[in-house]
Write an enzyme that holds these catalytic residues in place. Sequence first.
Site, short mmCIF file in Angstrom:
data_model
loop_
_atom_site.label_atom_id
_atom_site.label_comp_id
_atom_site.label_asym_id
_atom_site.label_seq_id
_atom_site.Cartn_x
_atom_site.Cartn_y
_atom_site.Cartn_z
N ARG A 1 -3.69 -4.69 7.21
CA ARG A 1 -4.72 -3.71 7.58
C ARG A 1 -5.94 -4.41 8.18
NH1 ARG A 1 -6.89 -1.14 2.91
NH2 ARG A 1 -5.75 -2.51 1.52
N ASP B 1 0.83 -1.20 0.00
CA ASP B 1 0.00 0.00 0.00
C ASP B 1 0.87 1.25 0.00
OD1 ASP B 1 -2.42 -1.42 0.06
OD2 ASP B 1 -2.36 -1.59 2.24
N ASP C 1 -6.15 2.02 7.45
CA ASP C 1 -4.87 2.68 7.69
C ASP C 1 -5.11 4.19 7.64
OD1 ASP C 1 -4.98 3.42 5.00
OD2 ASP C 1 -3.36 2.09 4.36
N TYR D 1 6.36 -8.66 8.39
CA TYR D 1 6.04 -7.24 8.51
C TYR D 1 6.27 -6.75 9.94
CZ TYR D 1 3.33 -8.01 4.19
OH TYR D 1 2.93 -8.33 2.92
#
Length: 236
Positions: A182, A48, A90, A76
Amino acid sequence: MDFIEGEVLYVNKPLHWTSFNVVNRIKWKLKKTLKIKNIKVGHAGTLDPLATGVMIICTGKSTKQIENYQSQTKEYIATLELGATTPCFDKELPIDNTYPINHITIDLINKIIPTFVGEIWQIPPIYSAVKVDGKRAYDYAREGQEIDLKPKLLVIDEIEVLSFALPYLQIRVVCSKGTYIRALARDIGLALNSGAHLSALERTRIGDIKLSDCVDIEDIVNNIEKEILKKDIIAQ
């Protein structure tokens, strides 16, 4: 380096860039420097715009390897802001709801987090590229239409709590292809009887490729020209 025959580049994606921006920047530089009309360039896993970190870019015939990279485990570092949600999960859109957080303790977090490890069913964000009847989910979202997104079976290998100080929770996540961090933030917020969205996200690994193996985009672009010029000089 032979970019037409195929090269694999490890990029540290900058903040605010789309994955398409990264691919397009490299593709434009290759076409201009090689003086060709087109060349295959693709990436092995979208990030993203508000995410940073490992992106694997394949050129030429190496684009055939993209699927192999996409199927590899990813890692991550995610920072969640607890007590607030956004429509896209987000910070790309403003906060739409707030929730109590005073009841959230490290003990509660340590109790909830392990429930997300293993096989889990996850509903993708409506602001995502998932296709519904041939149309991207984010197109429905931007038009204000509600759609029924089907849950997907995913595998979360590890979740480690790195730090916690209200309202922020930072975790390390190792997961399978197709996992939306997310959406994981959304679900953790719900499990804590509150809300949550991503404040920051960095992909630190794809398979064996780590962030330390990656190069900034402008350094890669500059190196592309040097490598092509070097090859031309040797050929003479």
